[in-house]
Design an enzyme around this catalytic site. Structure first.
Site, PDB file in Angstrom:
ATOM      1  N   LEU A  43       0.841  -1.200   0.000  1.00 30.29           N
ATOM      2  CA  LEU A  43       0.000   0.000   0.000  1.00 30.29           C
ATOM      3  C   LEU A  43       0.874   1.247   0.000  1.00 30.29           C
ATOM      4  O   LEU A  43       1.961   1.263   0.581  1.00 30.29           O
ATOM      5  CB  LEU A  43      -0.911   0.005   1.235  1.00 30.29           C
ATOM      6  N   CYS A  47       4.965   6.544  -4.478  1.00 32.98           N
ATOM      7  CA  CYS A  47       5.178   7.747  -3.654  1.00 32.98           C
ATOM      8  C   CYS A  47       5.635   7.369  -2.252  1.00 32.98           C
ATOM      9  O   CYS A  47       6.664   7.846  -1.778  1.00 32.98           O
ATOM     10  CB  CYS A  47       3.898   8.567  -3.593  1.00 32.98           C
ATOM     11  N   LYS A  56      12.213  12.301   0.818  1.00 29.77           N
ATOM     12  CA  LYS A  56      12.185  13.363   1.830  1.00 29.77           C
ATOM     13  C   LYS A  56      13.055  12.990   3.025  1.00 29.77           C
ATOM     14  O   LYS A  56      13.660  13.862   3.656  1.00 29.77           O
ATOM     15  CB  LYS A  56      10.756  13.659   2.283  1.00 29.77           C
ATOM     16  N   TYR A 187      13.305  16.499 -12.298  1.00 24.68           N
ATOM     17  CA  TYR A 187      12.934  16.528 -10.879  1.00 24.68           C
ATOM     18  C   TYR A 187      13.808  15.574 -10.061  1.00 24.68           C
ATOM     19  O   TYR A 187      14.426  15.955  -9.078  1.00 24.68           O
ATOM     20  CB  TYR A 187      11.486  16.060 -10.718  1.00 24.68           C
ATOM     21  N   ILE A 188      13.803  14.290 -10.457  1.00 23.75           N
ATOM     22  CA  ILE A 188      14.449  13.280  -9.623  1.00 23.75           C
ATOM     23  C   ILE A 188      15.961  13.464  -9.628  1.00 23.75           C
ATOM     24  O   ILE A 188      16.610  13.427  -8.579  1.00 23.75           O
ATOM     25  CB  ILE A 188      14.050  11.862 -10.085  1.00 23.75           C
ATOM     26  N   ALA A 321       1.860  13.224  -6.917  1.00 26.90           N
ATOM     27  CA  ALA A 321       1.044  12.490  -5.947  1.00 26.90           C
ATOM     28  C   ALA A 321      -0.164  13.302  -5.495  1.00 26.90           C
ATOM     29  O   ALA A 321      -1.265  12.769  -5.346  1.00 26.90           O
ATOM     30  CB  ALA A 321       1.906  12.116  -4.741  1.00 26.90           C
ATOM     31  N   HIS A 445       4.841  38.466  11.397  1.00 21.40           N
ATOM     32  CA  HIS A 445       6.240  38.893  11.287  1.00 21.40           C
ATOM     33  C   HIS A 445       7.011  38.397  12.504  1.00 21.40           C
ATOM     34  O   HIS A 445       6.500  38.482  13.613  1.00 21.40           O
ATOM     35  CB  HIS A 445       6.304  40.424  11.244  1.00 21.40           C
TER      36      HIS A 445
HETATM   37  P1  NAI Z   1      11.677  14.450 -15.610  1.00 21.22           P
HETATM   38  O1  NAI Z   1      10.828  14.406 -16.798  1.00 21.22           O
HETATM   39  O2  NAI Z   1      11.454  15.472 -14.564  1.00 21.22           O
HETATM   40  O3  NAI Z   1      13.205  14.617 -16.052  1.00 21.22           O
HETATM   41  C1  NAI Z   1      13.851  13.706 -16.890  1.00 21.22           C
HETATM   42  C2  NAI Z   1      15.031  14.408 -17.528  1.00 21.22           C
HETATM   43  O4  NAI Z   1      15.801  13.435 -18.208  1.00 21.22           O
HETATM   44  C3  NAI Z   1      14.608  15.434 -18.556  1.00 21.22           C
HETATM   45  O5  NAI Z   1      15.287  16.648 -18.301  1.00 21.22           O
HETATM   46  C4  NAI Z   1      15.039  14.802 -19.874  1.00 21.22           C
HETATM   47  O6  NAI Z   1      15.418  15.746 -20.843  1.00 21.22           O
HETATM   48  C5  NAI Z   1      16.217  13.964 -19.446  1.00 21.22           C
HETATM   49  N1  NAI Z   1      16.524  12.840 -20.324  1.00 21.22           N
HETATM   50  C6  NAI Z   1      15.654  12.002 -20.923  1.00 21.22           C
HETATM   51  N2  NAI Z   1      16.331  11.044 -21.614  1.00 21.22           N
HETATM   52  C7  NAI Z   1      17.652  11.284 -21.428  1.00 21.22           C
HETATM   53  C8  NAI Z   1      18.854  10.652 -21.860  1.00 21.22           C
HETATM   54  N3  NAI Z   1      18.822   9.553 -22.603  1.00 21.22           N
HETATM   55  N4  NAI Z   1      20.035  11.175 -21.487  1.00 21.22           N
HETATM   56  C9  NAI Z   1      20.063  12.280 -20.694  1.00 21.22           C
HETATM   57  N5  NAI Z   1      18.978  12.921 -20.268  1.00 21.22           N
HETATM   58  C10 NAI Z   1      17.778  12.424 -20.609  1.00 21.22           C
HETATM   59  O7  NAI Z   1      11.635  12.960 -15.016  1.00 21.22           O
HETATM   60  P2  NAI Z   1      12.144  12.356 -13.637  1.00 21.22           P
HETATM   61  O8  NAI Z   1      13.121  13.247 -12.977  1.00 21.22           O
HETATM   62  O9  NAI Z   1      12.534  10.960 -13.947  1.00 21.22           O
HETATM   63  O10 NAI Z   1      10.827  12.353 -12.771  1.00 21.22           O
HETATM   64  C11 NAI Z   1       9.663  11.740 -13.299  1.00 21.22           C
HETATM   65  C12 NAI Z   1       8.436  12.499 -12.926  1.00 21.22           C
HETATM   66  O11 NAI Z   1       8.091  12.173 -11.594  1.00 21.22           O
HETATM   67  C13 NAI Z   1       8.576  14.018 -12.941  1.00 21.22           C
HETATM   68  O12 NAI Z   1       8.341  14.585 -14.195  1.00 21.22           O
HETATM   69  C14 NAI Z   1       7.528  14.428 -11.957  1.00 21.22           C
HETATM   70  O13 NAI Z   1       6.307  14.518 -12.615  1.00 21.22           O
HETATM   71  C15 NAI Z   1       7.514  13.278 -10.969  1.00 21.22           C
HETATM   72  N6  NAI Z   1       8.295  13.634  -9.792  1.00 21.22           N
HETATM   73  C16 NAI Z   1       7.862  14.655  -9.017  1.00 21.22           C
HETATM   74  C17 NAI Z   1       8.579  15.041  -7.924  1.00 21.22           C
HETATM   75  C18 NAI Z   1       8.079  16.165  -7.095  1.00 21.22           C
HETATM   76  O14 NAI Z   1       6.920  16.513  -7.182  1.00 21.22           O
HETATM   77  N7  NAI Z   1       8.934  16.788  -6.294  1.00 21.22           N
HETATM   78  C19 NAI Z   1       9.829  14.393  -7.547  1.00 21.22           C
HETATM   79  C20 NAI Z   1      10.186  13.336  -8.433  1.00 21.22           C
HETATM   80  C21 NAI Z   1       9.444  12.992  -9.509  1.00 21.22           C
END
Ligand code: NAI
Length: 475
Positions: A43, A47, A56, A187-188, A321, A445
Site C-alpha cells: 500500500l 510515492c 524526503k 525533478y528526480i 502524488a 512577522h
Molecule cells: P523528468 O521528466 O522530470 O526529467 C527527466 C530528464 O531526463 C529530462 O530533463 C530529460 O530531458 C532527461 N533525459 C531524458 N532522456 C535522457 C537521456 N537519454 N540522457 C540524458 N537525459 C535524458 O523525469 P524524472 O526526474 O525521472 O521524474 C519523473 C516524474 O516524476 C517528474 O516529471 C515528476 O512529474 C515526478 N516527480 C515529481 C517530484 C516532485 O513533485 N517533487 C519528484 C520526483 C518525480
C-alpha cells in the site's frame, strides 16, 4: 464461472493502492460505497514506498547535515564524522513502514476490502484478480484504475540494480558512491543529486537537453544552478549517451556532446529520465480501451467506458502524488453518483532542490502568451528579516497578475520552505484573489510568508521593503 472460483461483488473496485487509489477507496467508503481495493505490492504506491517519502527522508537529512556544517561560522562548531548511510537507510525504511501501516489502518477502519494480487479487467463490470489467495472474480458497478507509472530506462542503458540503478535503488544504497553519475537533470535527478552532494558525495549529471529542470522558467532555476556549482556538482548539458562500459571498477559512459565526444565514469549510475504509465496487464484491450500510452479521461475522470474511471500518473502528466489524491477524491464522488469534476484552478509543483522551487498557476511566460498584460511582483528573500536571520536569504517570491483586473494568474517561490509556502499561493488562485487581497492579508512577522505580501505590493507598484530598479522587475 469455474467451480471453486471465488466471486466478489462491490460497488467500487479500485485497482492500485498508491495515493490516487487508496484516497479514492477511503473517500468512496466514507460516502457509503462497498469498496474493494486490489494492490499487488504494498500500500502507498511508488510515492510512499520508493519516491516522495523516502526521498524526503534523505533530502531532509542531507539538508540538516549540510546546514549544520555552516554553524561553525556562527561560532558553533560541530564534530564531523563519516556518514553511515545504512542508518539513514534504516530510518527511511522505518518511516515508510509506519506510513504504510497507517494507510492499512485507515482502509481497515473504513471497511475497505483490501486484496493482494494483480487485477485485470475482463469486462466493463468485472475483473479477475490473481494473488496469493488464488484466482478471484470481482463484479463492480464502477472501477477506478490507479495503476501509476514506472521509471523509464534510456535506450541502450538498462538498470542492473547494482552499478546502474533506478531512483528506487538510490534509497537502498549501503554507502554513498564516491562518484554518482545521474542520467537526467529533471525533478528526480536534481533532487537526489543535490542530496547526495550535500551528504558529501561527488555528483555528475548528464542531461540531453540544453537546460536542467527544463520545464521551469530559467530565472527560477538560477539559484539552484548556483548552489549546484557551490556543491561541486558537474552538469553536462546537451549530452547523449553513445555507449556504456561496465567493469569491476565502475561504469564508463561515452557521450556525444556539442562539438564532439566526452567520457564520464562513476561508481554508480542513476537513471532518472522520466516515467511511463502502467497500462499493460490490466485488461484494457479486453474492454476496448487503448492499451498504449496514458489513459484518456474527462473531467469526471471517466474513460471511454462509463463504468471505468482512472486517476493519477496513469492518466498522464503532471505525474504528481497530490494531483492523484485530488483526482482520487473526485473519482470516488463520481462513482457515488455525485456531481463532481476535477477542475482545479491551480496545480502546485515542487522541486525539492536546494533551494526548493515551488510554482502554481500560470508562469509569467504562459500568462503573456495567453494575451495578458502581466503585472509581475518579485520580492527577494535577502530583504526578509526572518530569512536572513535563518541563513536562508537565497531565493525570491514572485506573483503574476492580470494588470487590468489585478486578478492573480500564477506565481513562484524559490527558497527554503518553498514547498510549504506555495500553499498560500494555491489558495489565493483557487479563491480568485487579486494582488490587493494578498497585499492586504496580514502576514505574521517575522516569517517567510511575508514574502507573498511584499511580492504582491511590488506587483501593485507599491513596494515596501524593496527599491525599484529601472527596467527590471521589483528587486
Ligand atoms: P523528468 O521528466 O522530470 O526529467 C527527466 C530528464 O531526463 C529530462 O530533463 C530529460 O530531458 C532527461 N533525459 C531524458 N532522456 C535522457 C537521456 N537519454 N540522457 C540524458 N537525459 C535524458 O523525469 P524524472 O526526474 O525521472 O521524474 C519523473 C516524474 O516524476 C517528474 O516529471 C515528476 O512529474 C515526478 N516527480 C515529481 C517530484 C516532485 O513533485 N517533487 C519528484 C520526483 C518525480
Amino acid at each position: 464461472m469455474v467451480v471453486g472460483e471465488i466471486v466478489h461483488h462491490s460497488d467500487l473496485l479500485v485497482i492500485g493502492g498508491g495515493p490516487g487509489g487508496y484516497v479514492a477507496a477511503l473517500h468512496a467508503a466514507g460516502l457509503g460505497l462497498d469498496v474493494t481495493l486490489v494492490e499487488r505490492h504494498r500500500l502507498g504506491g511508488v510515492c510512499l514506498q520508493h519516491g516522495c517519502i523516502p526521498s524526503k527522508a534523505w533530502i531532509s537529512a542531507a539538508a540538516d547535515y549540510h546546514r549544520a556544517q555552516g554553524l561553525a561560522e556562527l561560532g558553533l562548531p560541530l564534530e564531523r564524522g563519516e556518514p553511515d548511510i545504512r542508518r539513514l537507510r534504516d530510518f527511511t525504511r522505518q518511516t515508510v513502514e509506519r506510513l504504510t501501516n497507517g494507510v492499512a489502518t485507515l482502509l481497515k477502519a473504513r471497511h475497505v476490502h483490501v486484496v493482494q494480487g494483480t487485477a485485470r479487467l475482463i469486462g466493463p463490470t468485472s475483473a479477475e484478480v490473481e494473488g496469493p489467495e488464488g484466482r478471484q472474480i470481482h463484479h463492480f458497478r464502477h472501477a477506478i484504475l490507479a495503476t501509476g507509472s514506472r521509471a523509464l530506462e534510456p535506450e541502450g542503458l538498462k538498470a542492473d540494480q547494482k552499478q546502474v540503478i533506478l531512483p528506487r535503488g538510490f534509497f537502498e544504497l549501503e554507502a554513498l558512491p564516491d562518484h554518482l553519475v545521474i542520467v537526467g537533470a529533471g525533478y528526480i535527478g536534481v533532487e537526489l543529486g543535490m542530496a547526495a552532494a550535500r551528504l558529501g558525495g561527488r555528483v555528475t549529471m548528464i542531461e540531453a537537453l540544453p537546460r536542467a529542470l527544463s520545464g521551469l522558467s530559467p530565472s527560477l532555476v538560477e539559484p539552484v544552478l548556483r548552489r549546484m556549482k557551490q556543491l561541486g556538482i558537474e552538469l553536462r548539458l546537451g549530452a547523449r549517451i553513445e555507449s556504456v562500459q561496465r567493469g569491476a571498477g565502475g561504469v564508463g559512459l561515452s557521450l556525444a556532446v556539442e562539438g564532439g565526444k566526452a567520457e564520464v565514469s562513476g561508481d554508480v549510475v542513476l537513471l532518472a529520465v522520466g516515467r511511463r504509465p502502467n497500462v499493460e496487464e490490466i485488461g484494457l484491450e479486453a474492454v476496448g480501451l487503448p492499451a498504449e500510452g496514458f489513459i484518456a479521461v474527462d473531467e469526471q475522470l471517466r474513460t471511454a467506458l462509463p463504468s471505468i474511471l482512472a486517476v493519477g500518473d496513469v492518466t498522464g502528466p503532471p505525474l504528481l502524488a497530490h494531483r492523484a489524491e485530488a483526482q482520487g477524491r473526485v473519482a470516488a464522488e463520481v462513482a457515488a453518483g455525485r456531481p463532481a469534476a476535477f477542475a482545479p484552478q491551480a496545480m502546485p509543483a515542487v522541486v525539492y532542490s536546494d533551494p526548493e522551487i515551488a510554482v502554481a498557476g500560470l508562469s509569467f511566460e504562459q500568462a503573456e502568451a495567453l494575451g495578458h498584460k502581466v503585472a509581475r511582483g518579485r520580492f527577494p528573500l535577502r530583504a526578509l528579516g526572518r530569512a536572513l536571520a535563518g541563513r536562508a536569504g537565497d531565493g525570491f517570491a514572485e506573483v503574476y497578475a492580470d494588470e487590468a483586473s489585478g486578478v492573480l494568474l500564477g506565481g513562484a517561490i524559490v527558497g527554503e520552505h518553498a514547498s510549504d509556502l506555495v500553499s498560500e499561493l494555491v489558495l489565493a488562485l483557487e479563491m480568485g484573489a487579486t494582488l490587493e487581497d494578498i497585499a492586504d492579508t496580514v502576514h505574521p512577522h517575522p516569517t517567510f510568508s511575508e514574502a507573498w505580501g511584499e511580492a504582491a505590493l511590488a506587483g501593485l507598484g507599491q513596494p515596501l521593503h524593496t527599491v525599484r530598479q529601472e527596467g527590471s522587475p521589483w528587486v
